[in-house]
Structures are given as C-alpha cells and as structure tokens.
Design an enzyme around this catalytic site. Structure first.
Site, PDB file in Angstrom:
ATOM      1  N   LEU A 153       1.024  -1.321  -0.017  1.00  0.00           N
ATOM      2  CA  LEU A 153       0.217  -0.001  -0.211  1.00  0.00           C
ATOM      3  C   LEU A 153       0.668   1.290   0.449  1.00  0.00           C
ATOM      4  O   LEU A 153       2.236   1.050   0.560  1.00  0.00           O
ATOM      5  CB  LEU A 153      -0.745  -0.057   1.093  1.00  0.00           C
ATOM      6  CG  LEU A 153      -0.463  -0.068   2.569  1.00  0.00           C
ATOM      7  CD1 LEU A 153       0.220   1.101   2.753  1.00  0.00           C
ATOM      8  CD2 LEU A 153      -1.210  -0.666   2.980  1.00  0.00           C
ATOM      9  N   ASN A 208      10.288  -2.237  -3.804  1.00  0.00           N
ATOM     10  CA  ASN A 208      10.396  -1.107  -3.594  1.00  0.00           C
ATOM     11  C   ASN A 208      11.306  -0.465  -4.063  1.00  0.00           C
ATOM     12  O   ASN A 208      11.335   0.756  -4.322  1.00  0.00           O
ATOM     13  CB  ASN A 208      10.453  -0.758  -2.447  1.00  0.00           C
ATOM     14  CG  ASN A 208       8.822  -0.868  -1.503  1.00  0.00           C
ATOM     15  OD1 ASN A 208       7.871  -0.647  -2.043  1.00  0.00           O
ATOM     16  ND2 ASN A 208       8.764  -0.670  -0.312  1.00  0.00           N
ATOM     17  N   LYS A 251       8.080  10.895 -12.067  1.00  0.00           N
ATOM     18  CA  LYS A 251       7.983  12.080 -11.897  1.00  0.00           C
ATOM     19  C   LYS A 251       9.389  13.108 -11.116  1.00  0.00           C
ATOM     20  O   LYS A 251       9.791  12.358 -10.265  1.00  0.00           O
ATOM     21  CB  LYS A 251       6.468  12.870 -11.335  1.00  0.00           C
ATOM     22  CG  LYS A 251       6.493  13.914 -11.022  1.00  0.00           C
ATOM     23  CD  LYS A 251       5.715  14.084 -11.950  1.00  0.00           C
ATOM     24  CE  LYS A 251       5.000  15.524 -11.849  1.00  0.00           C
ATOM     25  NZ  LYS A 251       5.928  16.831 -13.163  1.00  0.00           N
ATOM     26  N   GLY A 257      10.616   9.803  -0.144  1.00  0.00           N
ATOM     27  CA  GLY A 257      10.846  10.554   1.413  1.00  0.00           C
ATOM     28  C   GLY A 257      10.052   9.262   1.712  1.00  0.00           C
ATOM     29  O   GLY A 257       9.554   8.221   0.386  1.00  0.00           O
ATOM     30  N   CYS A 260       9.438   4.000   3.441  1.00  0.00           N
ATOM     31  CA  CYS A 260       9.501   3.267   2.516  1.00  0.00           C
ATOM     32  C   CYS A 260      10.776   2.909   1.897  1.00  0.00           C
ATOM     33  O   CYS A 260      12.043   2.187   2.075  1.00  0.00           O
ATOM     34  CB  CYS A 260       8.567   1.811   1.749  1.00  0.00           C
ATOM     35  SG  CYS A 260       6.832   1.381   2.928  1.00  0.00           S
ATOM     36  N   LYS A 263      14.198   3.857   3.495  1.00  0.00           N
ATOM     37  CA  LYS A 263      14.518   2.309   4.773  1.00  0.00           C
ATOM     38  C   LYS A 263      15.233   1.274   3.531  1.00  0.00           C
ATOM     39  O   LYS A 263      16.192   0.390   3.950  1.00  0.00           O
ATOM     40  CB  LYS A 263      12.924   2.340   5.688  1.00  0.00           C
ATOM     41  CG  LYS A 263      13.367   0.828   5.927  1.00  0.00           C
ATOM     42  CD  LYS A 263      12.310   1.153   6.912  1.00  0.00           C
ATOM     43  CE  LYS A 263      10.949   0.180   6.555  1.00  0.00           C
ATOM     44  NZ  LYS A 263      10.711  -0.715   6.279  1.00  0.00           N
ATOM     45  N   LYS A 320       4.831  13.726   0.707  1.00  0.00           N
ATOM     46  CA  LYS A 320       4.787  13.519  -1.229  1.00  0.00           C
ATOM     47  C   LYS A 320       3.037  14.168  -0.123  1.00  0.00           C
ATOM     48  O   LYS A 320       2.123  14.271   1.251  1.00  0.00           O
ATOM     49  CB  LYS A 320       3.945  12.650  -1.397  1.00  0.00           C
ATOM     50  CG  LYS A 320       3.600  10.852  -0.188  1.00  0.00           C
ATOM     51  CD  LYS A 320       3.082   9.501  -1.586  1.00  0.00           C
ATOM     52  CE  LYS A 320       2.094   8.884  -0.427  1.00  0.00           C
ATOM     53  NZ  LYS A 320       2.013   8.136  -1.151  1.00  0.00           N
ATOM     54  N   ARG A 327       8.093  11.493   7.549  1.00  0.00           N
ATOM     55  CA  ARG A 327       9.180  10.680   7.551  1.00  0.00           C
ATOM     56  C   ARG A 327       9.962  10.387   5.911  1.00  0.00           C
ATOM     57  O   ARG A 327       9.792  10.213   5.183  1.00  0.00           O
ATOM     58  CB  ARG A 327       8.816   9.239   7.396  1.00  0.00           C
ATOM     59  CG  ARG A 327       8.648   9.222   9.522  1.00  0.00           C
ATOM     60  CD  ARG A 327       8.485   7.328   9.894  1.00  0.00           C
ATOM     61  NE  ARG A 327       6.451   7.021   8.662  1.00  0.00           N
ATOM     62  CZ  ARG A 327       6.374   6.389   9.346  1.00  0.00           C
ATOM     63  NH1 ARG A 327       6.430   4.605   9.411  1.00  0.00           N
ATOM     64  NH2 ARG A 327       4.989   6.606   8.736  1.00  0.00           N
TER      65      ARG A 327
HETATM   66  C1  UDX Z   1       5.547   2.571  -1.758  1.00  0.00           C
HETATM   67  C2  UDX Z   1       4.891   2.287  -2.590  1.00  0.00           C
HETATM   68  O1  UDX Z   1       4.503   3.227  -4.166  1.00  0.00           O
HETATM   69  C3  UDX Z   1       4.478   1.211  -1.973  1.00  0.00           C
HETATM   70  O2  UDX Z   1       4.202  -0.011  -2.798  1.00  0.00           O
HETATM   71  C4  UDX Z   1       5.270   0.788  -0.980  1.00  0.00           C
HETATM   72  O3  UDX Z   1       4.352  -0.493  -0.251  1.00  0.00           O
HETATM   73  C5  UDX Z   1       5.718   1.915   0.157  1.00  0.00           C
HETATM   74  O4  UDX Z   1       6.205   2.915  -0.436  1.00  0.00           O
HETATM   75  P1  UDX Z   1       4.451   5.731  -0.040  1.00  0.00           P
HETATM   76  O5  UDX Z   1       6.480   5.555   0.352  1.00  0.00           O
HETATM   77  O6  UDX Z   1       3.475   5.674   0.514  1.00  0.00           O
HETATM   78  O7  UDX Z   1       4.169   4.128  -1.142  1.00  0.00           O
HETATM   79  O8  UDX Z   1       4.493   6.691  -1.590  1.00  0.00           O
HETATM   80  P2  UDX Z   1       4.650   7.018  -2.992  1.00  0.00           P
HETATM   81  O9  UDX Z   1       3.705   7.315  -3.795  1.00  0.00           O
HETATM   82  O10 UDX Z   1       5.220   5.530  -3.407  1.00  0.00           O
HETATM   83  O11 UDX Z   1       6.115   7.809  -2.810  1.00  0.00           O
HETATM   84  C6  UDX Z   1       7.115   7.470  -1.920  1.00  0.00           C
HETATM   85  C7  UDX Z   1       8.624   8.895  -2.558  1.00  0.00           C
HETATM   86  O12 UDX Z   1       8.582   8.575  -3.872  1.00  0.00           O
HETATM   87  C8  UDX Z   1       7.389  10.360  -2.347  1.00  0.00           C
HETATM   88  O13 UDX Z   1       8.427  10.904  -1.849  1.00  0.00           O
HETATM   89  C9  UDX Z   1       6.892  10.709  -3.825  1.00  0.00           C
HETATM   90  O14 UDX Z   1       7.308  12.228  -3.705  1.00  0.00           O
HETATM   91  C10 UDX Z   1       8.157  10.652  -5.042  1.00  0.00           C
HETATM   92  N1  UDX Z   1       8.325  10.004  -5.836  1.00  0.00           N
HETATM   93  C11 UDX Z   1       7.182   9.353  -6.149  1.00  0.00           C
HETATM   94  C12 UDX Z   1       9.092  10.831  -6.429  1.00  0.00           C
HETATM   95  O15 UDX Z   1      10.059  11.568  -6.679  1.00  0.00           O
HETATM   96  N2  UDX Z   1       8.655  10.653  -8.347  1.00  0.00           N
HETATM   97  C13 UDX Z   1       7.808   9.589  -8.662  1.00  0.00           C
HETATM   98  O16 UDX Z   1       7.141   9.938 -10.135  1.00  0.00           O
HETATM   99  C14 UDX Z   1       5.859   8.906  -7.875  1.00  0.00           C
END
Ligand code: UDX
Length: 435
Positions: A153, A208, A251, A257, A260, A263, A320, A327
């Site tokens: 998720l 991840n 993107k 950040g 997940c 780490k 985000k 975190r």
């Molecule tokens: C992520 C995974 O998507 C999820 O499947 C896993 O279980 C946990 O880690 P999450 O950390 O909630 O989920 O956020 P996510 O939407 O994946 O974004 C993570 C980071 O990547 C954010 O800081 C976001 O700004 C950055 N990001 C994401 C980018 O810089 N560019 C992108 O194209 C997509």
C-alpha cells in the site's frame, strides 16, 4: 476464523480495517491505551483518506475491535498478522525489535494452533527465524507456522490499494498455510502470487527498490536535461508510451521520501553486503536520492550567494501529498539548511504542520494558507505538490512576493505560465525562467 492484527500503524490498521470490511472478525492489538480508545470511536491515529469511516462502520457492525490485552486476543486466534514497524538502524539495516517483541507475546499467549502472518517488511530469511523463535518460546504445545504476506500500500491511497490490490503475495512453506491464506483473501478477488517465504520477502524489497531506482533514474536524466537543454517533462512523456517503461514513477523532483523507499533501499543494500554482494544499482539509487534532496537549495545558494536574512516561503512539508507523514521528507533537511543559512522561514502545509512543529517548535513561522507564506517573501521553495499549493497560480507569487524567485522542487507549474507571470522560476530538469 478469528483474525488478530498486531500493530495499528499504516500496515496493521489498514489491514485490520480492510479484512473486517470484507466480513472477517478482526481484533487489532496495540500497546497504546489512548490510541485504542480513539479507534473505538472511529478516529484513526493516522491521516489516511477513508480510514476513519471504515473503522467506525466495521466497529459498529461488530466485526472490528481494538484492544491492548494482547494475551486474550492472541490465545485463541486462527491467524495473527504482524504489522508493526521495522525502522532503519544507524547502519541501514532493519531494526526487528518490534517484530520479535510481538513474536514473543504470541509465543507466550497461544493456546491453540495458529498461522502467524508477517506483513511488516523484513529482511530475507526473517520469516524462518521468527518461526524458529516462536516455536522455541511456546508455552503451550500448539502447532504454529509462519507465512510471509508483504504489503504494497501507498500512503494516501492505502485503503483503496488494499481493497483493490493489484496482487496479493503469499510466501508459505506448506499447503495448509496456503489454504488458510487463500481463505483469508477469498473475498478480495485479486490475483494471488503463491511462493515460498524467502521469495515473498524478496518480492517486497525488489518492488520497492525498483520503484526507488526508477525515480532516481528519472532524476538523474532530469539533471542531465538541465545541462544539455532538454525538458524532462517531455522526455518522461515520450518514454511513457513504451508499455515496457510505463507512465508511472517518472516524475522528476527533489527525490523520494516516506517510510519505505529510503529504508528499504538501505536495508536491501545492507543485506546484500552482509552476504558479500554489492548491489550496485540500489546503491546508486540511494546516492542519487541523497544528492537530489538539496538540488533546489543549492541552486538558491548559488543565485543569492547567501540566504542570510532572506524571507523564505516553504510550501509543502510532507514527503508527498495526501499524508501527514514527514518520515524522510526532503523538507526536513532543507529547512534545517535554510535555518543554518540564517533565512527567516515561513512554512505552509495543509496537514503536516502539527507533525513538523514537533521537529521545529520554534525557528519557523507556520501559516495556514500558501498565500500567507509567500506574502513579502524573497524566495519560495515548493517541496510537496499539494493541490492547495498548485492552485496558487504564479501571478499571485508575482503580486505577493517581494521579488518573485521560485524554486519548484516538484515541477508544479508550466514554464509558459512562469514566463507569462514574469517570475524567476527554477524547477527540476527544465530550463530556468529568468524574468
Ligand atoms: C511506497 C510504495 O509505492 C508502496 O507500494 C510501498 O508499499 C510503500 O512505499 P509511499 O511511500 O506511500 O509508498 O509513497 P509513493 O507514492 O510510492 O511515493 C514515495 C516517494 O517517491 C514520495 O516522496 C514521492 O514524492 C516520490 N516520487 C514518487 C517521486 O519523486 N516521483 C515519482 O514519480 C513517484
């Protein structure tokens, strides 16, 4: 089937709520009495769209309950999910103390056969060790097996991601455990990937880390675009038509950040090194991301020589949009740097302010609208692409700021809009607009 979920953070609570939503009887265990009382009233301890309603609905329907009494909850459970945190240790490895803490409580409480399902992200081989540990510490002579069932998720869409998951991965070592998990997930009607425990653990890290790598890759291409005069937004669009590449996670910005990616990249890199293997791609992803965080502030320091005494608007604090989670948010080291540089920081975030105040109770002025942050500011930094921030068009920056110099770390605005508004605008992987 009696299901118990240990831990009510993102993974545990969303799992518990969604399992009860499809009709299972679920008890969520947490050590925090206060939290438990709140959840019983339908108040989620985490900010997650749709979760409050799910808690309330299922609690009132008698399918979902919360307790601190782990002994009573675990003793006659058929399935116990472990969904507690596995934070990063100083050296980058995963800290498993919470997982083992729960495993110990389970071993001491069980009075009947049980399947223990590890949802927390754990290093490859941990499920085997947890099983051994529980078997060694059992008080009663019962049959216990451990299965891996990693969570995919994303924060902000956690409920949807769980109820309509793209796949459910289960790692088992027996047909019996597979049968129990098939029954648990029957009503989700989603593709099931059945494998052994170590492969399931690896699927989680590999997924991840692959996504993190994709982000670091596009960020490096963005940095190169700036040097050679290409535009990363067009480049990403052009790449995305190839199904093999896809249009997601391309993107460019100031890096990833969250709880997940930072780490899990470090943990897998550490694990590989521990086995004598250097995971070079993941190492590169970590290094690129560390560097990318400071991309905007470095440009600003170059532009102004010194940020001392400048009024700086910080737009966006969370890692985000759609979450109050800070975190590993790039905003934290950036704000620290701004303060060190002697800037006067005024910050806006639609939901992250309360959490940020715990890190910076003083030193920063917090405001409740983006316009209030940019009013009279000398420089503005965009760290998170919240809709509330994107809705402020660049003409407003021009009207409100002292002299509109904007560093957009999330490419929220079109370059044409920046030209029309007459602002000085810097973004990631695109040409600078000098008013
Ligand atoms: C992520 C995974 O998507 C999820 O499947 C896993 O279980 C946990 O880690 P999450 O950390 O909630 O989920 O956020 P996510 O939407 O994946 O974004 C993570 C980071 O990547 C954010 O800081 C976001 O700004 C950055 N990001 C994401 C980018 O810089 N560019 C992108 O194209 C997509």
């Amino acid at each position: 089937m009696k299901i118990v979920v240990a831990g009510t953070g993102y993974v545990g609570l969303v799992t518990g709520a969604c399992l009860s939503h499809v009709g299972h009887k679920v008890t969520c265990v947490d050590i925090d009495e206060n939290k438990v009382e709140k959840m019983k009233k339908g108040i989620s301890p985490i900010y997650e769209p749709g979760l409050d309603q799910l808690l309330k609905e299922n609690f009132e329907a008698g399918r979902l309950d919360f307790t601190t009494d782990y002994k009573n909850a675990y003793k006659d459970a058929d399935v116990i999910f472990i969904g507690v945190g596995t934070p990063e240790r100083e050296d980058g490895s995963a800290n498993l103390q919470y997982v083992y803490g729960v495993a110990k409580q389970i071993a001491e409480s069980l009075e009947k056969d049980c399947l223990v399902v590890v949802k927390s992200t754990v290093p490859i081989g941990t499920n085997d060790k947890i099983e051994e540990y529980i078997l060694e510490n059992l008080k009663e002579k019962v049959k216990v097996e451990v299965a891996s069932n990693p969570e995919f998720l994303s924060q902000g869409t956690a409920v949807k991601d769980t109820l309509r998951a793209k796949r459910i991965v289960i790692g088992v070592e027996s047909k019996e455990a597979e049968g129990i998990l098939r029954e648990v997930y029957e009503r989700f009607n989603q593709p099931l990937v059945v494998t052994n425990r170590r492969s399931a653990e690896m699927i989680k890290y590999a997924s991840n880390d692959f996504l993190a790598l994709k982000i670091s890759f596009i960020n490096e291409i963005a940095n190169l675009c700036e040097v050679v005069g290409a535009d990363i937004e067009d480049v990403a669009t052009g790449m995305s038509y190839d199904d093999r590449i896809g249009n997601k996670f391309l993107k460019a910005g100031i890096g990833y950040g969250g709880s997940c990616f930072p780490k899990d990249t470090k943990a897998l890199h550490w694990l590989a090194a521990d086995h004598g293997y250097e995971l070079k791609t993941v190492k590169a992803s970590i290094e690129v991301n560390e560097n990318q965080k400071f991309r905007m502030i470095r440009k600003a320091i170059q532009r102004f020589d010194s940020l001392k005494g400048l009024k700086v608007a910080v737009l966006g604090l969370t890692f985000k949009p759609g979450t109050d989670d800070l975190r590993e948010s790039p905003s934290i080291p950036n704000v620290r740097r701004l303060i060190e540089e002697g800037a006067e920081v005024r910050a806006y975030d639609p939901v992250g302010v309360d959490n940020f105040k715990r890190i910076y109770p003083k030193d920063i002025e917090y405001v409740s609208a983006p316009e209030d942050a940019i009013r009279d500011a000398d420089v503005a930094f965009v760290f998170t692409e919240w809709d509330e921030i994107k809705q402020v068009n660049l003409k407003r920056y021009k009207e409100l700021m002292n002299k509109p110099v904007i560093y957009d770390g999330r490419n929220c605005y079109d370059l044409d809009e920046a030209v029309d508004a007459g602002v000085e605008y810097y973004s990631v992987g695109r040409k600078d607009i000098i008013a």
